[in-house]
Scaffold this motif. Structure first.
Motif, PDB file in Angstrom:
ATOM      1  N   MET A  35      -1.844  -8.647   1.757  1.00  0.00           N
ATOM      2  CA  MET A  35      -2.913  -7.704   1.546  1.00  0.00           C
ATOM      3  C   MET A  35      -3.395  -6.903   2.740  1.00  0.00           C
ATOM      4  N   GLU A  36      -2.548  -7.014   3.808  1.00  0.00           N
ATOM      5  CA  GLU A  36      -3.005  -6.244   4.857  1.00  0.00           C
ATOM      6  C   GLU A  36      -2.922  -4.880   5.128  1.00  0.00           C
ATOM      7  N   SER A  37      -3.213  -3.947   4.154  1.00  0.00           N
ATOM      8  CA  SER A  37      -3.106  -2.478   4.276  1.00  0.00           C
ATOM      9  C   SER A  37      -4.315  -2.112   3.066  1.00  0.00           C
ATOM     10  N   LEU A  38      -4.844  -0.806   3.461  1.00  0.00           N
ATOM     11  CA  LEU A  38      -5.607  -0.272   2.698  1.00  0.00           C
ATOM     12  C   LEU A  38      -5.238  -0.052   1.061  1.00  0.00           C
ATOM     13  N   ASP A  39      -3.910   0.265   1.095  1.00  0.00           N
ATOM     14  CA  ASP A  39      -3.521   0.367  -0.311  1.00  0.00           C
ATOM     15  C   ASP A  39      -3.517  -0.955  -1.332  1.00  0.00           C
ATOM     16  N   GLU A  40      -3.366  -1.858  -0.728  1.00  0.00           N
ATOM     17  CA  GLU A  40      -3.372  -3.111  -1.245  1.00  0.00           C
ATOM     18  C   GLU A  40      -4.658  -3.700  -1.514  1.00  0.00           C
ATOM     19  N   TRP A  41      -5.403  -3.791  -0.102  1.00  0.00           N
ATOM     20  CA  TRP A  41      -6.667  -4.525  -0.297  1.00  0.00           C
ATOM     21  C   TRP A  41      -7.700  -3.326  -0.959  1.00  0.00           C
ATOM     22  N   GLY A  42      -7.884  -2.262  -0.479  1.00  0.00           N
ATOM     23  CA  GLY A  42      -8.688  -1.254  -1.017  1.00  0.00           C
ATOM     24  C   GLY A  42      -8.204  -0.436  -2.240  1.00  0.00           C
ATOM     25  N   LEU A  43      -7.009  -0.464  -2.912  1.00  0.00           N
ATOM     26  CA  LEU A  43      -6.861   0.282  -3.875  1.00  0.00           C
ATOM     27  C   LEU A  43      -6.007  -0.566  -4.695  1.00  0.00           C
ATOM     28  N   GLY A  44      -5.965  -1.773  -4.711  1.00  0.00           N
ATOM     29  CA  GLY A  44      -5.265  -2.640  -5.696  1.00  0.00           C
ATOM     30  C   GLY A  44      -3.768  -2.201  -5.925  1.00  0.00           C
ATOM     31  N   GLY A  45      -3.055  -1.957  -4.697  1.00  0.00           N
ATOM     32  CA  GLY A  45      -1.671  -1.405  -4.934  1.00  0.00           C
ATOM     33  C   GLY A  45      -1.331  -0.146  -5.677  1.00  0.00           C
ATOM     34  N   ARG A  46      -2.405   0.478  -5.951  1.00  0.00           N
ATOM     35  CA  ARG A  46      -2.264   1.775  -6.826  1.00  0.00           C
ATOM     36  C   ARG A  46      -1.375   1.470  -8.123  1.00  0.00           C
ATOM     37  N   SER A  47      -1.796   0.458  -8.631  1.00  0.00           N
ATOM     38  CA  SER A  47      -1.011  -0.124  -9.824  1.00  0.00           C
ATOM     39  C   SER A  47      -1.583  -0.487 -11.161  1.00  0.00           C
ATOM     40  N   PHE A  48      -2.867   0.002 -11.298  1.00  0.00           N
ATOM     41  CA  PHE A  48      -3.653  -0.413 -12.517  1.00  0.00           C
ATOM     42  C   PHE A  48      -3.218   0.686 -13.611  1.00  0.00           C
ATOM     43  N   GLY A  49      -2.977   0.024 -14.809  1.00  0.00           N
ATOM     44  CA  GLY A  49      -2.670   0.807 -16.031  1.00  0.00           C
ATOM     45  C   GLY A  49      -4.058   1.279 -16.761  1.00  0.00           C
ATOM     46  N   THR A  50      -3.756   2.014 -18.085  1.00  0.00           N
ATOM     47  CA  THR A  50      -4.983   2.572 -18.629  1.00  0.00           C
ATOM     48  C   THR A  50      -5.927   1.582 -18.973  1.00  0.00           C
ATOM     49  N   TRP A  51      -5.792   0.225 -19.480  1.00  0.00           N
ATOM     50  CA  TRP A  51      -6.943  -0.368 -19.839  1.00  0.00           C
ATOM     51  C   TRP A  51      -7.575  -1.096 -18.598  1.00  0.00           C
ATOM     52  N   VAL A  52      -6.862  -1.590 -17.771  1.00  0.00           N
ATOM     53  CA  VAL A  52      -7.619  -2.088 -16.566  1.00  0.00           C
ATOM     54  C   VAL A  52      -8.462  -1.066 -15.723  1.00  0.00           C
ATOM     55  N   SER A 383      -2.867   0.340  13.172  1.00  0.00           N
ATOM     56  CA  SER A 383      -1.760  -0.082  12.247  1.00  0.00           C
ATOM     57  C   SER A 383      -2.267  -0.167  10.765  1.00  0.00           C
ATOM     58  N   PRO A 384      -1.617  -0.252   9.953  1.00  0.00           N
ATOM     59  CA  PRO A 384      -2.353  -0.644   8.340  1.00  0.00           C
ATOM     60  C   PRO A 384      -3.005  -1.910   8.423  1.00  0.00           C
TER      61      PRO A 384
END
Length: 548
Positions: A35-52, A383-384
């Motif tokens: 979880m040690e990056s803004l992409d994961e902690w701050g953006l949820g891995g940029r992975s959320f689909g339509t309903w989420v 660093s990230p």
């Protein structure tokens, strides 16, 4: 109100406990390797689909402002102050359908986490990026505070929050936000994404039951509208004018229209709105959500009308201090009209409806500080992992500051907290949205226009005095120069901002002054998931293919 409503309190605490556990467990949902990056902690891995994404955006955009302040404004002063929120959300979604997919694409392509990141890359201007970042950070503070007002309203109606010392008066609020801070710190954006499912389910349940059940208890909609019209046309002794507007008159049309349009343009400039958007897995996810999110506008219209239901029901929103407080009207209506157990569910819906956006807002504000102030100006080699650590700590500071903000300011002006933030955040619109399509506007023109809009908007808002309390920042409407009609200060400041930016841009472009280095190209604005030019995130355990 007398004493504590123990049944409602128990239901509230149980549901609050459930979402708290969900918040802590959210870190295991789609668990990444780190979880040690803004992409994961701050953006949820940029992975959320339509309903989420739909639930996350709904939880993010429809806040305690929606559940507490809008009906309170309808109850206190009528349609201009409250019902403008309905057309503004209707206008909003076609606007974001047009430009948010482009912002998602260019952010996906370059790894941008905040709107200020995009401005930095587009214009090559640290100064303009800093202006956008500071504005977003500043505008988010009162918005988070507004969520606290919603929780306070629930606690006060249920019977907590009285007493002369802070332990009795404010301890429940401190506990609620200590829990929020803890699970946001550990789970990041995944926490509000998971909790948003519970929040929206409770909200839909409560509103549907309320809109079907309550009118039958107060004589039907004819009685409701009649009672509202009578109250709004009654002269307020403090001002010598009608209490409010049942239907906006000819002199109020500009106010109603500018509040609606200005708020629509401003909403997706907030860091938390963009954070929820950038967490989506594809650009089509953004477009689909722009198409289905208007379902919330229907619920918002029903919720706003509950302010007039409260008038017909004779609801008396009086705080534990014995003073009238319009912000308590909806919780008080629910306690008066529903069985205690269902009132507890309604209270939980409002409280959780404050926690979800407060979590996203604090994450977005923290990301903005970390990326565009800390890394850009203080520690460029961070660093990230260092970015993630700083962002987590700042998210705690943001919540603490918002807590102080709301405890020291007049809670009667809760809706103005959000509108004041709107005055500021709308001034970033030219740099962000116009920048998605053209670089005609010069970076220095945009910066000067932003500064002029900020100063004008803040000054005008300060000069609005509450006629009852005599306090400054008593509203968000002022005379529009050249029209002599009342209008939303944010939109007037935005027009002035735009004119100044355009004039300076014409002059600087004519003199061929450098407009900075643009790191984006045309194709970046159409990139989608799987684009080969996008640097992939580290694989998470559920994505790793096991060896044969």
């Amino acid at each position: 109100m007398s004493g504590i409503n123990w049944t409602a309190l128990v239901v509230l605490v149980l549901l609050f406990g459930v979402v708290t556990i969900m918040g802590f467990m959210a870190t295991r949902w789609r668990r990444p390797s780190s979880m040690e990056s803004l992409d994961e902690w701050g953006l949820g891995g940029r992975s959320f689909g339509t309903w989420v994404t739909w639930f996350l955006l709904g939880g993010d955009l429809y806040t305690a402002y929606t559940f507490v302040a809008v009906p309170a404004a309808m109850f206190a002063t009528g349609a201009v102050a409250g019902f403008f929120a309905v057309p503004y959300t209707i206008v909003l979604y076609p606007i974001i359908f047009v430009f948010m997919a482009r912002l998602w694409s260019v952010s996906h392509r370059h790894g941008y986490v905040t709107p200020a990141d995009f401005v930095r890359g587009r214009y090559g201007s640290r100064e303009l990026s800093l202006a956008v970042a500071i504005t977003g950070f500043l505008a988010t503070m009162p918005y988070i505070a507004l969520q606290l007002v919603g929780i306070q309203a629930v606690l006060e109606v249920v019977g907590l929050g009285g007493g002369s010392n802070w332990v009795a008066k404010d301890a429940p609020l401190f506990i609620a936000f200590a829990l929020l801070a803890a699970y946001t710190y550990s789970s990041g954006l995944r926490a509000p994404a998971v909790i948003a499912f519970v929040k929206d389910t409770l909200i839909y349940l409560v509103i549907i039951v309320a809109i079907i059940y309550l009118p039958s208890k107060v004589g039907g909609w004819d009685s409701i509208f009649g009672a509202a019209q009578e109250k709004m046309t009654t002269v307020n002794e403090a001002t010598g004018k009608p209490t409010g507007a049942f239907v906006p008159g000819s002199t109020q049309m500009w106010a109603y229209a500018t509040l609606g349009l200005g708020s629509a343009l401003a909403l997706f400039m907030y860091p938390h709105s963009i954070t929820a958007t950038l967490s989506a897995s594809s650009r089509n996810t953004i477009r689909r959500n722009a198409s289905i999110l208007p379902a919330y506008s229907f619920v918002l219209g029903l919720l706003a009308l509950l302010g007039w239901v409260a008038i017909a029901a004779g609801t008396k929103p009086v705080g534990l201090d014995g003073k009238p407080n319009a912000q308590l009207v909806i919780p008080q209506l629910f306690e008066d009209m529903f069985p205690d157990w269902f009132a507890g569910i309604a209270f939980a819906a409002i409280a959780i409806g404050a926690l979800v956006p407060a979590a996203i807002m604090s994450i977005a504000a923290a990301n903005t500080f970390t990326r565009n102030i800390y890394k850009e100006w203080i520690a460029p080699n961070a660093s990230p992992a260092q970015e993630a650590k700083v962002s987590k700590l700042v998210s705690l500071v943001v919540k603490a500051f918002a807590l102080v903000f709301v405890l020291l300011l007049d809670k009667q002006n809760a809706i103005n907290f959000q509108l004041l933030g709107g005055i500021w955040i709308l001034q970033t619109f030219p740099a962000i949205v116009f920048g998605l399509y053209t670089k005609w506007f010069h970076r220095w023109g945009l910066l000067v226009g932003w500064a002029v809009g900020m100063v004008y908007g803040t000054w005008q808002a300060y000069n609005v005095v509450n006629p009852v309390t005599g306090s400054h920042f008593g509203g968000s409407l002022a005379n529009i120069p050249g029209i002599a009609q009342m209008g939303y200060i944010a939109l007037t400041a935005f027009v002035i901002n735009l004119v100044v930016a355009a004039i300076i841009s014409v002059a600087l472009n004519a003199m061929k002054v450098s407009n900075g280095t643009d790191e984006t190209i045309k194709g970046d604005y159409f990139a989608d998931a799987g684009d080969p030019r996008v640097e992939k995130l580290p694989a998470t355990p559920h994505e790793v293919t096991p060896s044969p």
